[in-house]
Design a protein around this motif. Structure first.
Motif, PDB file in Angstrom:
ATOM      1  N   PHE A 280       0.830  -1.195   0.000  1.00  0.00           N
ATOM      2  CA  PHE A 280       0.000   0.000   0.000  1.00  0.00           C
ATOM      3  C   PHE A 280       0.870   1.252   0.000  1.00  0.00           C
ATOM      4  N   MET A 281       2.069   1.124   0.596  1.00  0.00           N
ATOM      5  CA  MET A 281       2.977   2.263   0.752  1.00  0.00           C
ATOM      6  C   MET A 281       3.338   2.904  -0.594  1.00  0.00           C
ATOM      7  N   PRO A 282       3.950   2.180  -1.553  1.00  0.00           N
ATOM      8  CA  PRO A 282       4.224   2.823  -2.844  1.00  0.00           C
ATOM      9  C   PRO A 282       2.952   3.140  -3.614  1.00  0.00           C
ATOM     10  N   ALA A 283       1.879   2.365  -3.400  1.00  0.00           N
ATOM     11  CA  ALA A 283       0.615   2.644  -4.080  1.00  0.00           C
ATOM     12  C   ALA A 283       0.083   4.014  -3.672  1.00  0.00           C
ATOM     13  N   PHE A 284       0.071   4.289  -2.369  1.00  0.00           N
ATOM     14  CA  PHE A 284      -0.386   5.584  -1.884  1.00  0.00           C
ATOM     15  C   PHE A 284       0.551   6.698  -2.334  1.00  0.00           C
ATOM     16  N   ALA A 285       1.853   6.426  -2.292  1.00  0.00           N
ATOM     17  CA  ALA A 285       2.836   7.456  -2.648  1.00  0.00           C
ATOM     18  C   ALA A 285       2.694   7.883  -4.101  1.00  0.00           C
ATOM     19  N   PHE A 286       2.572   6.915  -5.002  1.00  0.00           N
ATOM     20  CA  PHE A 286       2.440   7.251  -6.417  1.00  0.00           C
ATOM     21  C   PHE A 286       1.052   7.793  -6.736  1.00  0.00           C
ATOM     22  N   SER A 287       0.050   7.386  -5.957  1.00  0.00           N
ATOM     23  CA  SER A 287      -1.281   7.970  -6.112  1.00  0.00           C
ATOM     24  C   SER A 287      -1.243   9.461  -5.801  1.00  0.00           C
ATOM     25  N   SER A 288      -0.592   9.811  -4.706  1.00  0.00           N
ATOM     26  CA  SER A 288      -0.450  11.213  -4.329  1.00  0.00           C
ATOM     27  C   SER A 288       0.335  11.986  -5.381  1.00  0.00           C
ATOM     28  N   THR A 289       1.378  11.355  -5.909  1.00  0.00           N
ATOM     29  CA  THR A 289       2.184  11.992  -6.952  1.00  0.00           C
ATOM     30  C   THR A 289       1.363  12.258  -8.202  1.00  0.00           C
ATOM     31  N   ALA A 290       0.520  11.301  -8.570  1.00  0.00           N
ATOM     32  CA  ALA A 290      -0.344  11.479  -9.741  1.00  0.00           C
ATOM     33  C   ALA A 290      -1.287  12.660  -9.537  1.00  0.00           C
ATOM     34  N   THR A 291      -1.863  12.768  -8.337  1.00  0.00           N
ATOM     35  CA  THR A 291      -2.760  13.885  -8.043  1.00  0.00           C
ATOM     36  C   THR A 291      -2.034  15.219  -8.170  1.00  0.00           C
ATOM     37  N   ILE A 292      -0.824  15.287  -7.610  1.00  0.00           N
ATOM     38  CA  ILE A 292      -0.046  16.525  -7.646  1.00  0.00           C
ATOM     39  C   ILE A 292       0.244  16.946  -9.088  1.00  0.00           C
ATOM     40  N   LEU A 293       0.845  16.035  -9.858  1.00  0.00           N
ATOM     41  CA  LEU A 293       1.297  16.388 -11.202  1.00  0.00           C
ATOM     42  C   LEU A 293       0.144  16.608 -12.164  1.00  0.00           C
ATOM     43  N   VAL A 294      -0.869  15.767 -12.089  1.00  0.00           N
ATOM     44  CA  VAL A 294      -2.032  15.952 -12.957  1.00  0.00           C
ATOM     45  C   VAL A 294      -2.737  17.264 -12.598  1.00  0.00           C
ATOM     46  N   GLY A 295      -2.923  17.513 -11.300  1.00  0.00           N
ATOM     47  CA  GLY A 295      -3.586  18.737 -10.872  1.00  0.00           C
ATOM     48  C   GLY A 295      -2.821  19.984 -11.285  1.00  0.00           C
ATOM     49  N   GLN A 296      -1.501  19.965 -11.108  1.00  0.00           N
ATOM     50  CA  GLN A 296      -0.704  21.135 -11.463  1.00  0.00           C
ATOM     51  C   GLN A 296      -0.725  21.397 -12.967  1.00  0.00           C
ATOM     52  N   GLU A 297      -0.677  20.337 -13.767  1.00  0.00           N
ATOM     53  CA  GLU A 297      -0.711  20.521 -15.220  1.00  0.00           C
ATOM     54  C   GLU A 297      -2.077  21.011 -15.689  1.00  0.00           C
ATOM     55  N   ILE A 298      -3.137  20.570 -15.013  1.00  0.00           N
ATOM     56  CA  ILE A 298      -4.470  21.090 -15.342  1.00  0.00           C
ATOM     57  C   ILE A 298      -4.513  22.591 -15.028  1.00  0.00           C
ATOM     58  N   GLY A 299      -3.927  22.986 -13.902  1.00  0.00           N
ATOM     59  CA  GLY A 299      -3.860  24.400 -13.546  1.00  0.00           C
ATOM     60  C   GLY A 299      -3.077  25.218 -14.552  1.00  0.00           C
ATOM     61  N   LYS A 300      -2.062  24.609 -15.157  1.00  0.00           N
ATOM     62  CA  LYS A 300      -1.251  25.292 -16.170  1.00  0.00           C
ATOM     63  C   LYS A 300      -1.879  25.249 -17.557  1.00  0.00           C
ATOM     64  N   ARG A 302      -2.446  22.528 -19.365  1.00  0.00           N
ATOM     65  CA  ARG A 302      -1.735  21.566 -20.211  1.00  0.00           C
ATOM     66  C   ARG A 302      -2.279  20.165 -19.936  1.00  0.00           C
ATOM     67  N   PRO A 303      -3.537  19.902 -20.300  1.00  0.00           N
ATOM     68  CA  PRO A 303      -4.184  18.632 -19.950  1.00  0.00           C
ATOM     69  C   PRO A 303      -3.515  17.392 -20.548  1.00  0.00           C
ATOM     70  N   LEU A 304      -2.969  17.515 -21.754  1.00  0.00           N
ATOM     71  CA  LEU A 304      -2.329  16.342 -22.363  1.00  0.00           C
ATOM     72  C   LEU A 304      -1.044  15.971 -21.616  1.00  0.00           C
ATOM     73  N   ASP A 305      -0.337  16.976 -21.104  1.00  0.00           N
ATOM     74  CA  ASP A 305       0.831  16.694 -20.266  1.00  0.00           C
ATOM     75  C   ASP A 305       0.393  16.044 -18.950  1.00  0.00           C
ATOM     76  N   ALA A 306      -0.767  16.462 -18.463  1.00  0.00           N
ATOM     77  CA  ALA A 306      -1.315  15.856 -17.246  1.00  0.00           C
ATOM     78  C   ALA A 306      -1.557  14.365 -17.464  1.00  0.00           C
ATOM     79  N   LYS A 307      -2.096  14.017 -18.615  1.00  0.00           N
ATOM     80  CA  LYS A 307      -2.352  12.609 -18.942  1.00  0.00           C
ATOM     81  C   LYS A 307      -1.042  11.820 -19.002  1.00  0.00           C
ATOM     82  N   LYS A 308      -0.003  12.419 -19.589  1.00  0.00           N
ATOM     83  CA  LYS A 308       1.292  11.745 -19.688  1.00  0.00           C
ATOM     84  C   LYS A 308       1.879  11.492 -18.300  1.00  0.00           C
ATOM     85  N   TYR A 309       1.758  12.473 -17.417  1.00  0.00           N
ATOM     86  CA  TYR A 309       2.266  12.294 -16.060  1.00  0.00           C
ATOM     87  C   TYR A 309       1.494  11.197 -15.320  1.00  0.00           C
ATOM     88  N   GLY A 310       0.191  11.130 -15.542  1.00  0.00           N
ATOM     89  CA  GLY A 310      -0.601  10.076 -14.922  1.00  0.00           C
ATOM     90  C   GLY A 310      -0.155   8.697 -15.370  1.00  0.00           C
TER      91      GLY A 310
END
Length: 453
Positions: A280-300, A302-310
């Motif tokens: 669960f540890m890396p699962a939660f960690a990478f889940s949080s990372t996906a939220t951060i990067l996808v959310g930040q790219e949506i704010g910028k 750049r939705p297609l970059d958000a998809k790539k980060y996901g």
């Protein structure tokens, strides 16, 4: 692509360390408490499920702050991010009052509802009450961590978690067994140790948020009541909280099924869950990372970059889980023996660990892509899917395999991973079927009952 992977790892590794410290602390504490006997392990196991439900019900507040702040950070509008965080704090105050009330007056009742033995109820009620009081601080901590991660700061959650969890281990040893000149108060001491650790983490987070970050983001600013923003935060928190609560309640029923199989089965179940928490540890960690990067790219914008980060986050996270699965599969019995010398308990626990070793990849898919969907604000889908699969698939299947077909603990765990597999695949399909070109930042004037479109 390599540049993206480097960015993913720079955010994910501190999160892995943060969640690892929690997992290792839980493991060490369980091993120390395990020396008190199978009953103590069972009490901790049941209490963990109860507290997971309490946390899950209000976890949506932290998840909401995480993805909204990430979007605001990407859009360079942190004034709104801070305002939304303050609204979340107000929700936390109400949530914590309710948690403290339930813990004080209903801990014994909760054990009885789960069908626990009279001995377990008598020895476990005080421990569970302390766990509820610790949860008061945990709710605030999750919101603080959501803000920090939203701005791309995964190191502060890591540092606070390592320091607080280190103290938990120290005080668990001291207060449970009377080491380091402390009083020997058994299982209750382990509860107090956890409470102390949570208070320390809370204080560290409060210092960073209100003192260290004030210059950059004016985090001590007065925030006027905004009805539209409050409605947004409440709605999103409700959906994400109910999604987690739906899953946690399903696990509550799952544990209630296992409880009826006896103390040894419950102890083996808790050991296996504790071992699998390393997945669960890396699962939660990478889940949080996906939220951060996808959310930040949506704010910028750049939705297609958000998809790539996901996608990149899911690939790297799956590699981590596969390697971990190999270790758990081949060392299942030696690992189980670390927790207990009861042959019946460790034999059953090792079988459960082997079942889960590679099936946890589906749990990874669920977390990775759910993190990505949170980043774009697709919260309604997560709630609907959790409710439908949890209560119309997982629970009926667990009952049939455990009791009707007589597969006992093995049947219960097969049903658990069948549920995670179906849920994970459904979330992954949803992620790739979204119209990414049309995604926009979440605004308060958007109907909170609709997904971003």
């Amino acid at each position: 692509m390599m540049k993206n992977w480097k960015k993913i790892l720079l955010l994910a590794i501190p999160s892995i360390a943060s969640f690892a410290s929690m997992t290792v602390t839980g493991t060490i504490n369980l091993i120390m408490v395990g020396q008190l006997g199978a009953l103590a392990i069972a009490i901790v196991g049941v209490s963990n499920i109860v507290m997971y439900n309490a946390w899950a019900l209000f976890s949506g507040i932290g998840h909401t702050v995480n993805y909204l702040v990430a979007q605001n950070f990407g859009a360079n509008d942190m004034k709104k991010g801070v305002e939304r965080t303050y609204i979340a704090f107000y929700l936390c105050i109400a949530a914590c009052l309710l948690i403290a009330f339930v813990g004080l007056f209903f801990s014994e009742t909760i054990f009885r509802i789960m069908g626990s033995s009279e001995e377990l109820i008598q020895q476990g009620t005080g421990y569970l009450q302390i766990r509820f009081f610790a949860m008061v601080f945990s709710i605030f901590i999750f919101v603080f961590h959501g803000f920090f991660r939203g701005i791309g700061d995964t190191k502060t959650p890591m540092i606070s978690a390592i320091l607080g969890n280190g103290l938990m281990i120290f005080f668990t040893s001291g207060l449970t067994y009377g080491n380091f000149g402390m009083p020997e108060i058994g299982l209750i001491g382990a509860g107090y140790a956890l409470l102390i650790g949570e208070i320390v983490i809370f204080l560290i987070c409060a210092y960073v948020y209100f003192i260290r970050l004030h210059l950059a983001y004016e985090t001590r600013s007065k925030v006027a009541f905004d009805r539209a923003e409050s409605k947004l935060i409440l709605g999103e928190s409700g959906k994400l909280g109910m999604q987690e609560f739906s899953m946690s309640m399903a696990m509550f029923v799952f544990t209630a099924f296992v409880t009826r199989l006896g103390t040894n089965a419950l102890a083996a179940n808790e050991i296996a869950l504790n071992v699998m928490s390393f997945g669960f540890m890396p699962a939660f960690a990478f889940s949080s990372t996906a939220t951060i990067l996808v959310g930040q790219e949506i704010g910028k914008k750049r939705p297609l970059d958000a998809k790539k980060y996901g996608t990149g986050t899911a690939i790297i996270g799956s590699v981590f889980l596969f390697i971990l699965g190999i270790v758990q599969f081949f060392l299942a019995e030696p690992i189980a023996k670390i927790y207990t010398d009861d042959i019946e308990v460790y034999t059953l626990a090792s079988k459960l660990i082997m079942i889960s070793a590679f099936l946890q990849l589906f749990d990874g898919l669920l977390n990775f892509y759910a993190g990505g969907l949170r980043g774009i604000g697709d919260t309604s889908f997560l709630l609907r899917t959790s409710l439908i699969l949890g209560w119309f698939f997982f629970i009926p299947l667990a009952y049939v395999l455990t009791f009707v077909l007589g597969l006992s603990s093995m049947g219960a765990w097969i049903s658990l991973y069948s549920f995670l597999a179906v849920f994970g695949i459904a979330v992954m399909i949803r992620f790739y079927k979204r119209d990414w070109n049309s995604l926009k930042i979440k605004e308060a004037d958007i109907d909170i009952n609709k997904n971003i479109s």
